[in-house]
Design a protein around this motif. Structure first.
Motif, PDB file in Angstrom:
ATOM      1  N   LEU A 101       0.936  -1.253   0.021  1.00 20.62           N
ATOM      2  CA  LEU A 101      -0.041  -0.034   0.032  1.00 20.62           C
ATOM      3  C   LEU A 101       0.801   1.268   0.180  1.00 20.62           C
ATOM      4  CD1 LEU A 101      -2.920  -1.096   2.555  1.00 20.62           C
ATOM      5  CD2 LEU A 101      -2.862  -0.673   0.131  1.00 20.62           C
ATOM      6  N   MET A 102       1.891   1.245   0.718  1.00 16.47           N
ATOM      7  CA  MET A 102       2.788   2.360   0.633  1.00 16.47           C
ATOM      8  C   MET A 102       3.518   2.662  -0.578  1.00 16.47           C
ATOM      9  SD  MET A 102       4.078   2.703   4.666  1.00 16.47           S
ATOM     10  CE  MET A 102       4.709   0.975   4.819  1.00 16.47           C
ATOM     11  N   ASP A 103       3.858   1.506  -1.219  1.00 15.71           N
ATOM     12  CA  ASP A 103       4.448   1.712  -2.582  1.00 15.71           C
ATOM     13  C   ASP A 103       3.485   2.102  -3.365  1.00 15.71           C
ATOM     14  OD1 ASP A 103       6.879   0.486  -1.924  1.00 15.71           O
ATOM     15  OD2 ASP A 103       6.428  -1.455  -2.504  1.00 15.71           O
ATOM     16  N   HIS A 104       2.171   2.207  -3.074  1.00  9.60           N
ATOM     17  CA  HIS A 104       1.185   2.814  -4.149  1.00  9.60           C
ATOM     18  C   HIS A 104       0.526   4.131  -3.497  1.00  9.60           C
ATOM     19  CE1 HIS A 104       1.378  -1.145  -5.887  1.00  9.60           C
ATOM     20  NE2 HIS A 104       0.703  -0.702  -6.865  1.00  9.60           N
ATOM     21  N   GLY A 105       1.491   4.766  -2.711  1.00  7.07           N
ATOM     22  CA  GLY A 105       1.183   6.130  -2.338  1.00  7.07           C
ATOM     23  C   GLY A 105       0.232   6.209  -1.062  1.00  7.07           C
ATOM     24  N   LYS A 106      -0.106   5.126  -0.505  1.00  3.10           N
ATOM     25  CA  LYS A 106      -1.058   5.306   0.700  1.00  3.10           C
ATOM     26  C   LYS A 106      -0.241   5.300   1.968  1.00  3.10           C
ATOM     27  CE  LYS A 106      -4.341   3.560  -2.283  1.00  3.10           C
ATOM     28  NZ  LYS A 106      -5.280   4.291  -2.595  1.00  3.10           N
ATOM     29  N   THR A 107      -0.949   5.766   3.141  1.00  3.09           N
ATOM     30  CA  THR A 107      -0.323   5.778   4.474  1.00  3.09           C
ATOM     31  C   THR A 107      -0.761   4.637   5.187  1.00  3.09           C
ATOM     32  OG1 THR A 107      -1.817   7.396   5.249  1.00  3.09           O
ATOM     33  CG2 THR A 107       0.104   8.395   4.275  1.00  3.09           C
ATOM     34  N   VAL A 108       0.075   4.082   5.818  1.00  2.09           N
ATOM     35  CA  VAL A 108      -0.486   2.836   6.771  1.00  2.09           C
ATOM     36  C   VAL A 108       0.158   3.185   8.208  1.00  2.09           C
ATOM     37  CG1 VAL A 108      -0.286   0.533   6.847  1.00  2.09           C
ATOM     38  CG2 VAL A 108      -0.390   1.393   4.715  1.00  2.09           C
TER      39      VAL A 108
END
Length: 329
Positions: free
Chosen positions: A42-49
């Motif tokens: 998800l972070m690689d796709h610009g999300k924050t986790v």
């Protein structure tokens, strides 16, 4: 069929931007590997986790990318969660809300709760539930989820986490829950460049002198019951203190009992408090480990399960033995 079940999860994760991902209490390789794989994807796709776990992850998994990002609810660094609102909260390998421990409050910090798991005892507590008892591990489901979201995606750290989840939950691809899909996923990630020798050593051949000394004491506690069909092993708090270790270092010790020829059920009794005992169960064909664990409020799989008994080790042994006698008749 699985792609259809995963579609609501795919839509929620693509739509949202800010997520919480929760591992279960007393985390193992499957829950940690699944959480890190999904978080890094998800972070690689610009999300924050934000990653949460009631207990600290095992040091044996310290090689996984992002493992230091786990926050223990209530500790410094996790206070922001009390006011945070997430686009979705994702629980991985958690069969019920109790398995979330102190992180359970996070379910109230979102309008979208997601439960992805492979335990037959799962209580379907989330708004979106993807529960597949027939798969090897939750990591297998997370792999499918990532493929559905981005079939061209590749990241070695993510697939190391996936491999860790599958390999640890299948006992190095040796337990009865090992599926053809588990082998296919392993083959795929190896083709990507995963170093099998390195991960095998880190996961299964990487012990400390202190743990070997603890193992010697635990094996010395071996008791055989029911015409040698049942093997009991014990770990007291004193044993752990003398070895300078914590409960995480008992992972896998119960297998020494089930590996004995003729044994149908092995149990490792771990002292949590004076009147509280954690029990890890492993079985062969004659006993359903999950059915046994359920008798004490626990759960798991047919060949591997666990429970927490509100009694000391000796009393807990007696209760489990009495239940086993009925199952072995």
């Amino acid at each position: 069929m699985r792609a259809i079940k995963l579609m609501p999860v795919v839509e929620a994760l693509k739509r949202g931007k800010h997520f919480a991902i929760i591992a279960h209490i007393a985390p193992d390789g499957d829950t940690i590997g699944s959480c890190l794989a999904l978080a890094n994807f998800l972070m690689d796709h610009g999300k924050t986790v934000e990653l949460y776990c009631h207990d600290a992850p095992p040091e044996s998994l310290a090689f996984l990318q992002g493992i230091r990002n786990f926050v223990r609810p209530g500790e410094s660094g996790g206070s922001q969660a009390h006011s945070a609102y997430y686009d979705a909260v994702v629980c991985l390998d958690c069969s019920d809300e109790g398995r979330l421990g102190d992180a359970a409050f996070l379910l109230k910090r979102t309008s979208c709760t997601i439960n992805i798991d492979h335990h037959a005892t799962n209580t379907l507590y989330a708004g979106i539930n993807v529960v597949e008892p027939g798969v090897s591990s939750t990591a297998e489901l997370v792999f499918d989820l990532i493929q559905e979201m981005d079939g061209d995606y590749f990241s070695l750290p993510v697939y190391e986490a996936i491999y860790t989840g599958i390999a640890t939950d299948t006992g190095g691809f040796g337990f009865s829950n090992t599926t053809p899909a588990a082998h296919r996923i392993a083959a795929q990630v190896i083709e990507y460049g995963l170093d099998v020798d390195r991960l095998t050593r880190l996961l299964f051949r990487n012990t400390t002198l202190a743990r070997v000394r603890l193992l010697a004491k635990v094996l010395d506690s071996l008791e055989m019951h029911c015409d040698d069909k049942v093997a009991f092993l014990m770990v007291s708090k004193v044993m752990l203190e003398e070895a300078g270790l914590d409960e995480n270092n008992t992972e896998g010790i119960v297998n020494y009992g089930i590996d004995i020829v003729g044994v149908e059920c092995a149990a490792l009794f771990k002292e949590v408090e004076k009147d509280k005992t954690k029990v890890s169960l492993r079985t062969k064909g004659a006993v359903d480990a999950s059915a046994l664990a359920v008798k004490f409020g626990g759960g798991g799989h047919a060949r591997a399960a666990g429970c927490l008994i509100n009694a000391g080790i000796e009393e807990a042994k007696g209760q489990v033995l009495e239940a086993l006698k009925g199952m072995l008749e």
